[in-house]
Design a protein around this motif. Structure first.
Motif, PDB file in Angstrom:
ATOM      1  N   PHE A  14       6.226  -1.574  -4.241  1.00 10.90           N
ATOM      2  CA  PHE A  14       5.186  -1.678  -3.217  1.00 10.90           C
ATOM      3  C   PHE A  14       5.475  -2.887  -2.340  1.00 10.90           C
ATOM      4  O   PHE A  14       6.234  -3.778  -2.720  1.00 10.90           O
ATOM      5  N   SER A  15       4.868  -2.891  -1.162  1.00 11.26           N
ATOM      6  CA  SER A  15       5.154  -3.959  -0.199  1.00 11.26           C
ATOM      7  C   SER A  15       3.913  -4.796   0.067  1.00 11.26           C
ATOM      8  O   SER A  15       2.799  -4.456  -0.336  1.00 11.26           O
ATOM      9  N   THR A  16       4.142  -5.864   0.800  1.00 14.11           N
ATOM     10  CA  THR A  16       3.028  -6.647   1.311  1.00 14.11           C
ATOM     11  C   THR A  16       2.330  -5.820   2.386  1.00 14.11           C
ATOM     12  O   THR A  16       2.916  -4.898   2.950  1.00 14.11           O
ATOM     13  N   LYS A  17       1.086  -6.129   2.649  1.00 15.63           N
ATOM     14  CA  LYS A  17       0.343  -5.435   3.698  1.00 15.63           C
ATOM     15  C   LYS A  17       1.117  -5.536   5.012  1.00 15.63           C
ATOM     16  O   LYS A  17       1.567  -6.624   5.397  1.00 15.63           O
ATOM     17  N   ASN A  18       1.319  -4.410   5.651  1.00 12.68           N
ATOM     18  CA  ASN A  18       2.059  -4.322   6.915  1.00 12.68           C
ATOM     19  C   ASN A  18       3.480  -4.860   6.807  1.00 12.68           C
ATOM     20  O   ASN A  18       4.076  -5.244   7.808  1.00 12.68           O
ATOM     21  N   ARG A  19       3.995  -4.929   5.609  1.00 12.89           N
ATOM     22  CA  ARG A  19       5.353  -5.401   5.326  1.00 12.89           C
ATOM     23  C   ARG A  19       5.600  -6.794   5.898  1.00 12.89           C
ATOM     24  O   ARG A  19       6.699  -7.136   6.316  1.00 12.89           O
ATOM     25  N   GLU A  20       4.565  -7.620   5.884  1.00 12.61           N
ATOM     26  CA  GLU A  20       4.718  -8.991   6.367  1.00 12.61           C
ATOM     27  C   GLU A  20       5.633  -9.763   5.414  1.00 12.61           C
ATOM     28  O   GLU A  20       5.494  -9.652   4.203  1.00 12.61           O
ATOM     29  N   PRO A  21       6.550 -10.560   5.943  1.00 18.29           N
ATOM     30  CA  PRO A  21       7.515 -11.289   5.106  1.00 18.29           C
ATOM     31  C   PRO A  21       6.906 -12.556   4.496  1.00 18.29           C
ATOM     32  O   PRO A  21       7.218 -13.679   4.898  1.00 18.29           O
ATOM     33  N   LEU A  22       6.026 -12.393   3.508  1.00 17.82           N
ATOM     34  CA  LEU A  22       5.259 -13.519   2.966  1.00 17.82           C
ATOM     35  C   LEU A  22       5.732 -14.009   1.596  1.00 17.82           C
ATOM     36  O   LEU A  22       5.299 -15.070   1.148  1.00 17.82           O
ATOM     37  N   LEU A  23       6.596 -13.242   0.935  1.00 19.21           N
ATOM     38  CA  LEU A  23       7.053 -13.655  -0.401  1.00 19.21           C
ATOM     39  C   LEU A  23       8.230 -14.605  -0.239  1.00 19.21           C
ATOM     40  O   LEU A  23       9.353 -14.187   0.042  1.00 19.21           O
ATOM     41  N   GLN A  24       7.974 -15.869  -0.406  1.00 15.14           N
ATOM     42  CA  GLN A  24       8.988 -16.892  -0.182  1.00 15.14           C
ATOM     43  C   GLN A  24       9.938 -16.997  -1.368  1.00 15.14           C
ATOM     44  O   GLN A  24       9.546 -16.797  -2.519  1.00 15.14           O
ATOM     45  N   ASP A  25      11.182 -17.336  -1.064  1.00 11.51           N
ATOM     46  CA  ASP A  25      12.223 -17.438  -2.093  1.00 11.51           C
ATOM     47  C   ASP A  25      11.804 -18.320  -3.262  1.00 11.51           C
ATOM     48  O   ASP A  25      11.999 -17.961  -4.417  1.00 11.51           O
ATOM     49  N   ARG A  64       1.397   2.913 -23.216  1.00 14.90           N
ATOM     50  CA  ARG A  64       1.017   4.300 -23.496  1.00 14.90           C
ATOM     51  C   ARG A  64      -0.480   4.545 -23.371  1.00 14.90           C
ATOM     52  O   ARG A  64      -0.925   5.688 -23.304  1.00 14.90           O
ATOM     53  N   THR A  65      -1.270   3.476 -23.328  1.00 15.96           N
ATOM     54  CA  THR A  65      -2.726   3.628 -23.349  1.00 15.96           C
ATOM     55  C   THR A  65      -3.397   3.372 -22.005  1.00 15.96           C
ATOM     56  O   THR A  65      -4.613   3.299 -21.938  1.00 15.96           O
ATOM     57  N   LEU A  66      -2.621   3.232 -20.953  1.00 16.42           N
ATOM     58  CA  LEU A  66      -3.187   2.894 -19.656  1.00 16.42           C
ATOM     59  C   LEU A  66      -2.642   3.832 -18.584  1.00 16.42           C
ATOM     60  O   LEU A  66      -1.451   4.113 -18.551  1.00 16.42           O
ATOM     61  N   ALA A  67      -3.519   4.312 -17.731  1.00 23.22           N
ATOM     62  CA  ALA A  67      -3.103   5.179 -16.632  1.00 23.22           C
ATOM     63  C   ALA A  67      -2.251   4.381 -15.637  1.00 23.22           C
ATOM     64  O   ALA A  67      -2.494   3.187 -15.421  1.00 23.22           O
ATOM     65  N   PRO A  68      -1.262   5.027 -15.024  1.00 19.41           N
ATOM     66  CA  PRO A  68      -0.419   4.323 -14.051  1.00 19.41           C
ATOM     67  C   PRO A  68      -1.208   3.607 -12.953  1.00 19.41           C
ATOM     68  O   PRO A  68      -0.930   2.449 -12.646  1.00 19.41           O
ATOM     69  N   ALA A  69      -2.189   4.270 -12.376  1.00 17.13           N
ATOM     70  CA  ALA A  69      -2.963   3.645 -11.292  1.00 17.13           C
ATOM     71  C   ALA A  69      -3.704   2.407 -11.783  1.00 17.13           C
ATOM     72  O   ALA A  69      -3.866   1.441 -11.034  1.00 17.13           O
ATOM     73  N   ASP A  70      -4.149   2.422 -13.031  1.00 14.21           N
ATOM     74  CA  ASP A  70      -4.850   1.260 -13.578  1.00 14.21           C
ATOM     75  C   ASP A  70      -3.896   0.079 -13.759  1.00 14.21           C
ATOM     76  O   ASP A  70      -4.260  -1.071 -13.492  1.00 14.21           O
ATOM     77  N   LEU A  71      -2.670   0.342 -14.205  1.00 17.99           N
ATOM     78  CA  LEU A  71      -1.688  -0.734 -14.342  1.00 17.99           C
ATOM     79  C   LEU A  71      -1.357  -1.320 -12.972  1.00 17.99           C
ATOM     80  O   LEU A  71      -1.326  -2.544 -12.807  1.00 17.99           O
ATOM     81  N   VAL A  72      -1.140  -0.484 -11.984  1.00 16.71           N
ATOM     82  CA  VAL A  72      -0.821  -0.968 -10.638  1.00 16.71           C
ATOM     83  C   VAL A  72      -1.977  -1.812 -10.099  1.00 16.71           C
ATOM     84  O   VAL A  72      -1.760  -2.879  -9.522  1.00 16.71           O
ATOM     85  N   ARG A  73      -3.189  -1.342 -10.305  1.00 14.21           N
ATOM     86  CA  ARG A  73      -4.360  -2.102  -9.843  1.00 14.21           C
ATOM     87  C   ARG A  73      -4.390  -3.492 -10.486  1.00 14.21           C
ATOM     88  O   ARG A  73      -4.593  -4.505  -9.802  1.00 14.21           O
ATOM     89  N   GLN A  96       0.153  -3.867   0.094  1.00 15.89           N
ATOM     90  CA  GLN A  96      -0.176  -2.600   0.752  1.00 15.89           C
ATOM     91  C   GLN A  96      -1.078  -1.778  -0.166  1.00 15.89           C
ATOM     92  O   GLN A  96      -1.125  -1.994  -1.381  1.00 15.89           O
ATOM     93  N   GLY A  97      -1.789  -0.834   0.404  1.00 16.33           N
ATOM     94  CA  GLY A  97      -2.704  -0.026  -0.393  1.00 16.33           C
ATOM     95  C   GLY A  97      -2.004   0.898  -1.366  1.00 16.33           C
ATOM     96  O   GLY A  97      -2.476   1.108  -2.476  1.00 16.33           O
ATOM     97  N   GLU A 145       4.673  10.927   6.601  1.00 17.46           N
ATOM     98  CA  GLU A 145       5.012   9.644   7.212  1.00 17.46           C
ATOM     99  C   GLU A 145       3.782   8.923   7.750  1.00 17.46           C
ATOM    100  O   GLU A 145       3.714   7.694   7.761  1.00 17.46           O
ATOM    101  N   ARG A 146       2.778   9.684   8.186  1.00 14.23           N
ATOM    102  CA  ARG A 146       1.567   9.055   8.737  1.00 14.23           C
ATOM    103  C   ARG A 146       0.801   8.238   7.713  1.00 14.23           C
ATOM    104  O   ARG A 146       0.017   7.354   8.091  1.00 14.23           O
ATOM    105  N   TYR A 147       0.994   8.532   6.418  1.00 14.88           N
ATOM    106  CA  TYR A 147       0.172   7.894   5.395  1.00 14.88           C
ATOM    107  C   TYR A 147       0.969   7.003   4.441  1.00 14.88           C
ATOM    108  O   TYR A 147       0.426   6.516   3.459  1.00 14.88           O
ATOM    109  N   VAL A 148       2.223   6.789   4.703  1.00 13.21           N
ATOM    110  CA  VAL A 148       3.070   5.994   3.803  1.00 13.21           C
ATOM    111  C   VAL A 148       2.924   4.507   4.080  1.00 13.21           C
ATOM    112  O   VAL A 148       2.979   3.698   3.170  1.00 13.21           O
ATOM    113  N   TRP A 149       2.717   4.127   5.326  1.00 10.17           N
ATOM    114  CA  TRP A 149       2.760   2.711   5.708  1.00 10.17           C
ATOM    115  C   TRP A 149       1.379   2.178   6.029  1.00 10.17           C
ATOM    116  O   TRP A 149       0.576   2.850   6.632  1.00 10.17           O
TER     117      TRP A 149
END
Length: 150
Positions: A14-25, A64-73, A96-97, A145-149
C-alpha cells in the motif's frame, strides 16, 4: 484434530495517501520494526519489509485467527499514529485507503524477499503505479483504474 495450524504467506502493498513521498530514509528501518511489532501482536510474523518514499511492501506470515482486512487496518492505524508522533511535521500523514494483498507460495518466498529488499534500486526506473499494475496483472486481479488510486 485438536490443534489448528495454518501457513498463510501474503505480500501486502500500500502507498501513502496520494503517493506523497513522505517515508524518509532515516525512519524506514524503525517503521518496519514497528509494523513487525503490530503484526506480532496480532498473532502473525513480519518476514520482510521494504519501502521507498511513497509506499511499502510487507511479506507476512498471516495470523490464522484474523481476517486480512482487520490485520491491514491494525497495521495502517498503528503505523500512521507512530509516524505522526515521531515527526510532528507529518501530523496530517495518512496511508491510502486501499491495499493489495496477494497469497504467496512457500516456493516463491526467497524470490519475494529479494524483490522486497531491492525496492530502492527497483524504483529508480519504475513508478509505484507501474509496479502496482504489474503486480495486479501478475496475480490475475481485475481492477478498475478509476478506483485504484487515492
Amino acid at each position: 484434530m485438536p490443534q489448528s495450524l495454518a501457513s498463510l504467506l501474503v505480500h501486502l502493498v500500500f502507498s501513502t495517501k496520494n503517493r506523497e513521498p513522505l517515508l524518509q530514509d532515516e525512519c524506514r528501518d524503525d517503521l518496519h520494526g514497528y509494523i513487525g511489532g503490530i503484526v506480532s501482536d496480532c498473532g502473525g510474523r513480519l518476514l520482510r519489509a521494504g519501502s521507498v518514499a511513497d509506499h511499502i511492501h510487507l511479506f507476512i506470515s498471516h495470523p490464522r485467527t484474523l481476517a486480512p482486512a482487520d490485520l491491514v487496518r491494525e497495521i495502517k492505524i498503528g503505523s500512521s499514529k507512530w509516524i505522526k508522533e515521531r515527526d510532528k511535521c507529518l501530523s496530517a500523514f495518512h496511508w491510502q485507503g486501499g491495499y493489495g494483498m496477494f497469497s504467496i507460495s512457500p516456493a516463491h518466498r526467497e524470490k519475494l524477499e529479494r524483490y522486497i529488499g531491492n525496492q530502492a534500486e527497483h524504483h529508480r526506473v519504475v513508478t509505484f503505479q507501474e509496479e502496482y499494475r504489474r503486480l495486479l496483472t501478475l496475480y490475475g486481479m481485475e481492477w478498475d483504474e478509476r478506483y485504484v488510486w487515492d
